[in-house]
Write an enzyme that holds these catalytic residues in place. Structure first.
Site, short mmCIF file in Angstrom:
data_model
loop_
_atom_site.label_atom_id
_atom_site.label_comp_id
_atom_site.label_asym_id
_atom_site.label_seq_id
_atom_site.Cartn_x
_atom_site.Cartn_y
_atom_site.Cartn_z
N PRO A 203 16.81 36.18 17.21
CA PRO A 203 16.74 34.98 16.37
C PRO A 203 17.73 33.87 16.72
O PRO A 203 17.58 32.75 16.22
CB PRO A 203 17.02 35.52 14.97
CG PRO A 203 17.68 36.82 15.15
CD PRO A 203 17.22 37.38 16.45
N PHE A 204 18.73 34.14 17.55
CA PHE A 204 19.70 33.10 17.89
C PHE A 204 19.82 32.93 19.41
O PHE A 204 20.87 32.60 19.94
CB PHE A 204 21.06 33.42 17.26
CG PHE A 204 20.94 33.64 15.78
CD1 PHE A 204 20.68 32.59 14.93
CD2 PHE A 204 21.03 34.93 15.25
CE1 PHE A 204 20.52 32.79 13.56
CE2 PHE A 204 20.87 35.14 13.88
CZ PHE A 204 20.62 34.07 13.04
N GLU A 221 23.00 37.53 16.72
CA GLU A 221 23.99 37.34 15.66
C GLU A 221 24.31 35.88 15.38
O GLU A 221 24.55 35.08 16.28
CB GLU A 221 25.29 38.08 16.03
CG GLU A 221 26.34 38.03 14.92
CD GLU A 221 27.53 38.96 15.16
OE1 GLU A 221 28.43 38.98 14.31
OE2 GLU A 221 27.56 39.65 16.21
N LYS A 237 27.67 44.75 12.59
CA LYS A 237 28.47 45.93 12.93
C LYS A 237 27.62 47.13 12.59
O LYS A 237 27.28 47.37 11.44
CB LYS A 237 29.78 45.99 12.14
CG LYS A 237 30.95 45.37 12.86
CD LYS A 237 31.37 46.15 14.08
CE LYS A 237 32.17 45.29 15.05
NZ LYS A 237 31.34 44.57 16.01
#
Length: 418
Positions: A203-204, A221, A237
């Site tokens: 997504p990034f 992230e 994490k």
């Protein structure tokens, strides 16, 4: 309105078109549903104005740069801006030589949402120009021979030493990374990024080119975003491999969700991010919106938590970025002591790795990712690098941590043919 096939074709052409300029940035959500993203993908190309600086007063320079232009700006923060935020230094070797901070005001900006392309900056004729753009693959990417900066034994030994620091009470958790690299290498950056984005859509994801230096990123992230007065951070994490068997995959996912060790790692970072956001927040507004959310990507399941706050109107939004930088998920707790140990035990300067890139809009909203699962390439020095790491805690098993590094590297190794 374009069909999904047409969108994919347009996206590919637009990236090749943007790559003809010395500077460009492509940010892609890969159709992941995300409440905070303003666009499905966005492409900025060519620079009207640029800011390039080293740690010292880089964040203040960015404030001045943004105030002078009050337009869309795209750029990145290198990890070693930590030396400006805290009393730290970076003496490890750097073969990539990215600036610590770089931002540009684009001449052309195209945003895509719900099947429609919109020209935000530049001539409307750009869309027709992109549609008719003919690109050639200049270099047929060959198999890349990757070397590890640390041997498995060296890695295991360093992790055991870091566990000794945890046992002594110096830290609770530290993100320890290792470098994989190739020298005298020539790749086609766009072709390599497209292959990575296909093998590991995230997504990034993003492509950033600045004068012969490239970030080819499949990061899952988000570091920090601002929408109106709300700041949101989504640290990762907790990692587990995927299985091709659906029932086994579901079992692995459930196991990750309930894994006490992974939860302990995650909650330490959530506390750290809450602390970082408190520096910029309206008092009492920091909230954990989601704890231990499990999200699935092609190679791995990840545990992701979401923390948000209301930005104190007396604090400049760029100071809010500075107050949270570097991100908790890539440092450790306590943060400053963890960063000192990272510098001591890692052998490569992180540079842009575990930094962040993204954009700031004319109204002061922004979205920045975390530079992980990314190929970094300096075409001038023919040097290619990527780093992988993980959280080391008291419960960590050094051999299993090493295997997790290889799992995180798997998509990149596949793309590079290694």
């Amino acid at each position: 309105m374009k069909t999904s096939q047409n969108i994919s074709h347009f996206k590919q052409k637009a990236l090749h078109w943007a790559n003809q300029f010395e500077v460009c940035c492509f940010l892609d959500s890969n159709d992941y549903k995300d409440a905070y993203s303003a666009y499905d993908f966005i492409i900025a190309a060519d620079a009207h104005h640029e800011l390039k600086c080293t740690a010292g007063n880089a964040f203040d320079q960015l404030k001045s740069f943004y105030a002078a232009h009050k337009r869309w700006v795209f750029g990145f923060f290198g990890y070693d801006l930590k030396n400006e935020v805290e009393d730290l230094h970076s003496n490890n070797s750097d073969h990539l030589n990215f600036p610590d901070l770089y931002f540009f005001v684009p001449k052309h900006l195209i945003a895509f949402k719900n099947g429609n392309a919109e020209v935000l900056i530049g001539s409307k004729s750009i869309l027709a120009e992109i549609d008719s753009f003919q690109h050639q693959i200049e270099i047929q990417s060959k198999k890349v021979t990757i070397t590890q900066r640390l041997s498995k034994d060296q890695y295991v030994q360093k992790v055991e030493t870091l566990r000794d620091h945890i046992i002594r009470g110096d830290i609770y958790e530290v993100n320890f990374c290792q470098e994989f690299f190739a020298e005298n290498i020539e790749i086609d950056p766009v072709q390599t990024f497209e292959a990575l984005n296909q093998v590991s859509p995230t997504p990034f994801a993003g492509y950033f080119k600045v004068q012969g230096k490239y970030i080819l990123s499949a990061t899952p992230e988000r570091f920090l975003c601002k929408r109106g007065s709300k700041l949101t951070s989504q640290p990762i994490k907790g990692t587990a491999k995927r299985s091709l068997n659906p029932s086994e995959d579901e079992a692995i996912k459930s196991q990750l969700r309930n894994d006490i060790k992974e939860q302990a790692e995650n909650v330490m970072i959530v506390d750290l991010v809450r602390h970082d956001l408190t520096k910029s927040a309206v008092k009492g507004s920091v909230t954990v919106d989601e704890l231990f959310g499990i999200y699935s990507f092609p190679q791995v399941h990840q545990m992701i938590s979401t923390i948000s706050c209301q930005l104190n109107p007396e604090i400049h939004f760029i100071d809010a970025i500075k107050n949270a930088f570097p991100m908790g998920s890539m440092t450790g707790a306590p943060k400053v002591r963890a960063m000192k140990l990272i510098e001591e035990y890692e052998v490569t300067k992180r540079g842009i790795y575990s930094g962040s890139f993204g954009c700031i809009s004319p109204d002061g909203d922004f979205d920045f990712n975390v530079v992980i699962r990314s190929i970094l390439y300096n075409a001038e020095s023919s040097y290619l690098s990527f780093q992988v790491g993980g959280a080391i805690t008291y419960q960590s098993n050094a051999v299993l941590e090493y295997e997790e590094c290889l799992l995180k590297a798997s998509a990149i190794l596949k793309v590079l043919g290694s």
